[in-house]
Scaffold this motif. Structure first.
Motif, PDB file in Angstrom:
ATOM      1  N   SER A   1      24.863  30.317 -27.952  1.00  0.00           N
ATOM      2  CA  SER A   1      25.716  29.382 -27.219  1.00  0.00           C
ATOM      3  C   SER A   1      26.521  30.069 -26.124  1.00  0.00           C
ATOM      4  CB  SER A   1      26.666  28.673 -28.189  1.00  0.00           C
ATOM      5  OG  SER A   1      27.522  29.609 -28.818  1.00  0.00           O
ATOM      6  N   SER A   2      26.980  29.234 -25.174  1.00  0.00           N
ATOM      7  CA  SER A   2      27.880  29.674 -24.092  1.00  0.00           C
ATOM      8  C   SER A   2      27.305  30.840 -23.310  1.00  0.00           C
ATOM      9  CB  SER A   2      29.262  30.023 -24.663  1.00  0.00           C
ATOM     10  OG  SER A   2      29.845  28.913 -25.294  1.00  0.00           O
TER      11      SER A   2
ATOM     12  N   THR B   1      23.218  27.945 -39.091  1.00  0.00           N
ATOM     13  CA  THR B   1      23.392  27.189 -37.860  1.00  0.00           C
ATOM     14  C   THR B   1      22.350  27.576 -36.827  1.00  0.00           C
ATOM     15  OG1 THR B   1      24.991  28.836 -37.060  1.00  0.00           O
ATOM     16  CG2 THR B   1      25.876  26.895 -38.155  1.00  0.00           C
ATOM     17  N   LEU B   2      22.001  26.604 -36.016  1.00  0.00           N
ATOM     18  CA  LEU B   2      21.223  26.809 -34.804  1.00  0.00           C
ATOM     19  C   LEU B   2      22.098  26.322 -33.661  1.00  0.00           C
ATOM     20  CD1 LEU B   2      18.718  27.380 -33.089  1.00  0.00           C
ATOM     21  CD2 LEU B   2      17.913  25.082 -33.636  1.00  0.00           C
ATOM     22  N   ASN B   3      22.697  27.248 -32.927  1.00  0.00           N
ATOM     23  CA  ASN B   3      23.670  26.894 -31.898  1.00  0.00           C
ATOM     24  C   ASN B   3      23.139  27.309 -30.531  1.00  0.00           C
ATOM     25  OD1 ASN B   3      25.912  26.310 -30.352  1.00  0.00           O
ATOM     26  ND2 ASN B   3      27.365  27.268 -31.747  1.00  0.00           N
ATOM     27  N   LEU B   4      22.739  26.317 -29.748  1.00  0.00           N
ATOM     28  CA  LEU B   4      22.273  26.543 -28.378  1.00  0.00           C
ATOM     29  C   LEU B   4      23.176  25.825 -27.381  1.00  0.00           C
ATOM     30  CD1 LEU B   4      18.435  25.964 -28.954  1.00  0.00           C
ATOM     31  CD2 LEU B   4      19.703  28.114 -29.090  1.00  0.00           C
ATOM     32  N   SER B   5      24.381  25.500 -27.795  1.00  0.00           N
ATOM     33  CA  SER B   5      25.272  24.675 -26.978  1.00  0.00           C
ATOM     34  C   SER B   5      25.782  25.429 -25.753  1.00  0.00           C
ATOM     35  CB  SER B   5      26.460  24.206 -27.824  1.00  0.00           C
ATOM     36  OG  SER B   5      27.244  25.311 -28.242  1.00  0.00           O
ATOM     37  N   HIS B   6      26.221  24.622 -24.770  1.00  0.00           N
ATOM     38  CA  HIS B   6      26.886  25.133 -23.567  1.00  0.00           C
ATOM     39  C   HIS B   6      26.038  26.161 -22.820  1.00  0.00           C
ATOM     40  CE1 HIS B   6      30.432  22.894 -24.687  1.00  0.00           C
ATOM     41  NE2 HIS B   6      30.469  23.500 -25.862  1.00  0.00           N
TER      42      HIS B   6
END
Length: 733
Positions: A208-209, A229-234
């Motif tokens: 992310s980010s 978690t799978l976090n690909l945000s922002h």
């Protein structure tokens, strides 16, 4: 001459004896560590991180932040450096390449400093490294391709730095990698697709980010071990969300918000367990769980074309309807309207018939009365008229009028004599029986006084006094109580009835016989207690998680508790958990005064021995401590994580526990996180009693990982309560 020679020999011996002993040389590991001390500057005025790093010592194993172990079968060999943790000290400088000569270094933790420059390639000569924590610095440059030359690398956290460039395809060689956290950097380019099928052990992925562009690789769906978690945000990712992500385990929490994704959100597999926050700030996304329907082919990503491959418009489709189809649609519409009319008529007559039910004689909670209006023996008035509004059995027409008067005509307020309303049909007792019964005070707080009341039939109930105000908000109060009363779950305390009068508001619920979790953990003295076995604590944790998951996902209003803590988790004699006190903050605000300032019910006797003082803020999420913030389900998840840590460690959150490595952190969440980062032995963090049971160590470790996921500082990263419950159910099975 011989005399003179003897004299000189004696003087020489004395001089030799008086000379200081030669200094023992520092071990090679110690010399390598001193390179870090030379490469950094410490902030002025701060306590030195290297105060006891003395170059005259023979070994660095007693230095702060350094841990050693015997690495050979020969116990006479000197211990070698296996861990280095110098974090959160504000150090400025660079990472020296000499640290790569620490051949037995397993974990390197330099997070929370101000280190700059690239990661030196020689660092990866320390081939025993399996945990590298460098987050929270100002490191820059590309991600070194040789990083996967570390054959045992499991944890790589480089978040919150200034790394840039593309992700190297060489990451596929990190076969043992379990956690890859590269958030808050400047990585760019497309996310390589070839990396992910090779990372068979990855449980957490956070990119992310950053500045990643292009589509989400469908190959990420092949990460079968992903469980956190799978976090690909922002980022700046675009295109449709691959349906292959639905192949990930259902326990995975997605976070894809803040991108340029488009089309319809897939509805298969693990997508079904995701909430709307996972997809926010993607203007072109549509479909469940977002409140945005996919009305057009362009939105859904499925182009529609006619016979000549030209787009088919709505007007074209309307023109193409045949007369027969139009007639069929009209008939179906007419049938639907007729059916709706029948339903409305049925509900009207059903309500009218129910309204004739009345209460006669003495007011009974949950009783069906005896009036002529209740002609069918099997039919019971669920919400009968109460508070002394009983009438005579010889007049059916009189009863509805009395019921109307008892609820008042102005603002829906109850009558002067009060209104005792049953929520549960099978629960029956008289109002005067409640008010005359002996009562014992169980607890007193800002949410009211709680009494134990034993009814005439020997059944104990818990009665909570809410206060005296709020007579103008009767309908609002009733709506809230009815919503609470509809919650029925084996791990949630059941509300049985409520009493309303202008000068008194009471909630009557089941009495849970074995106190609360706070007393079970800390005893009546408030001191830590180890009387609960691991199987009992796991049963309590699972029950609490099930109850919270029901409140969040399945209850009619999808409640937020807002104050999860051990004193609100009640226990029965089998140590089954029951969540209490949900929805009370709203009721207190309606009554509008302090419910704990009034007197006792009837002849109530104070009984405070089992009530322990507790600082609620120690269980609250970081964002919950901001004045004016509104409760969310993520608050409850964080609070549950703290409760779970308390069950695991046996320590209260307000304590500052220490381990054999002298780690001191003012908060239990940070203490446990630091213990895991520094690989402190599990026996130093866990309540020792928990490791006495068969297989307990493996189960305790799994529960720790659940608790750490719940207590993430970023609320969006925390899993849903449903996921938490599912993960706990797998522990010990």
């Amino acid at each position: 001459m011989s005399r003179r020679a003897s004299l000189w020999s004696l003087i020489a011996l004395l001089a030799l004896a008086a000379a200081p002993a030669p200094a023992l040389s520092l071990s090679p590991d110690g010399l390598s560590l001193l390179s870090l001390k030379s490469a950094v500057d410490e902030p002025p005025g701060a306590a030195s991180a290297f105060a006891d790093w003395n170059e005259d010592d023979p070994t660095p194993c007693r230095w702060t932040g350094v841990s050693c172990a015997n690495v050979s079968a020969n116990s006479s060999d000197d211990p070698r450096v296996v861990g280095l943790a110098v974090s959160g000290k504000g150090l400025r400088g660079y990472i020296p390449s000499e640290l790569g000569t620490l051949l037995y270094l397993r974990r390197l933790n330099l997070h929370g400093n101000d280190l700059s420059g690239p990661i030196p390639d020689p660092l990866f000569n320390a081939t025993s490294l399996h945990s590298l924590f460098l987050y929270g610095n100002n490191l820059s440059g590309p991600l070194p391709p040789s990083i996967c030359g570390l054959p045992r690398l499991q944890n790589l956290d480089l978040s919150n730095n200034s790394f840039s460039g593309a992700l190297p395809d060489g990451l596929r060689s990190c076969k043992q990698l379990q956690r890859l956290i590269l958030a808050d950097n400047r990585f760019s380019g497309e996310i390589p697709a070839a990396i992910w099928p090779a990372l068979e052990n990855l449980v957490q992925l956070d990119l992310s980010s950053n500045n990643f562009t292009g589509p989400i690789p469908a190959e990420i769906g092949q990460l079968k071990s992903l469980s956190s978690t799978l976090n690909l945000s922002h980022n700046r990712l675009s295109g449709a969300i691959p349906k292959a992500l639905g192949d990930l385990p259902v326990t995975v929490s997605f976070d894809l918000k803040g991108n340029n994704l488009s089309g319809e959100i897939p509805q298969t597999g693990s997508f079904a367990s995701q909430g709307p926050t996972a997809f926010l700030a993607n203007p072109l996304l549509c479909g469940f769980p977002l409140q945005k329907a996919c009305n057009s082919p362009a939105q859904s990503g499925a182009p529609s074309s006619g016979p000549n491959n030209s787009p088919t418009t709505d007007s074209d489709s309307r023109k193409g309807l045949s007369p027969g189809l139009i007639i069929l649609i009209s008939v179906a519409d007419a049938a639907g309207v007729a059916l709706l009319g029948l339903v409305v008529v049925y509900i009207y007559w059903k309500k009218k018939d129910t309204d004739t039910c009345s209460c006669t004689g003495k007011t009974k909670l949950g009783g069906g009365g005896g009036g002529g209006g209740c002609r069918a023996a099997a039919r019971i008035c669920v919400f009968p008229c109460l508070g002394g509004a009983g009438g005579h059995e010889d007049s059916e027409a009189e009863e509805p009028e009395k019921s109307e008067r008892s609820h008042g005509d102005s603002g829906g307020a109850a009558g002067k004599e009060g209104d005792l309303v049953a929520i549960d049909r099978g629960f029956t007792f008289e109002l005067d029986e409640l008010l005359r019964a002996s009562a014992y005070v169980l607890g007193k707080s800002g949410l009211g006084i709680v009494y134990k009341v034993v009814l005439g039939n020997g059944v104990p109930v818990a009665v909570r006094r809410l206060g005296e105000g709020g007579e103008q908000r009767y309908k609002e109060f009733v709506a809230e109580v009815q919503a609470i009363g509809r919650v029925k779950h084996p791990n949630v305390v059941k509300l049985r009835a409520y009493y309303w009068a202008p000068d008194e508001k009471l909630l009557i619920s089941d009495f849970i016989s074995n106190g609360n979790l706070a007393s079970a953990l800390r005893g009546k003295s408030g001191q830590p207690s180890s009387s609960l076995s691991w199987s009992t604590r796991l049963r309590i944790a699972k029950g609490t998680a099930r109850g919270l998951a029901y409140l969040h996902e399945c209850s009619p209003r999808k409640f937020v508790h807002g104050d999860v803590k051990p004193s609100n988790i009640l226990l029965d004699n089998e140590f089954q958990a029951y969540i209490s006190d949900f929805g009370l903050n709203r009721l207190i605000s309606i009554t509008g005064n302090n419910p704990s300032s009034g007197g006792f019910i009837g002849g109530a006797l104070p009984y405070f021995k089992s009530v322990q003082p507790e600082k609620a803020n120690n269980y609250r999420a970081p964002e919950a401590r901001v004045p004016g913030s509104r409760p969310t389900q993520k608050w409850d998840i964080y609070s549950f994580g703290v409760v779970l840590l308390e069950l695991l460690t046996g320590k209260s959150p307000e304590l500052s526990p220490t381990t054999s490595t002298s780690i001191e952190v003012p908060d239990i969440v940070r203490w446990v996180r630091k213990g895991f980062e520094d690989e402190v032995p599990l026996s130093d963090m866990v309540d020792p009693m928990l490791l006495q049971e068969v297989h307990a160590k493996k189960e305790v470790l799994a529960a720790f990982h659940v608790a750490l996921a719940c207590t993430e500082a970023d609320p969006e990263i925390r899993p849903r309560m449903k996921t938490v419950s599912e993960n706990l159910e797998r522990v010990g099975t």
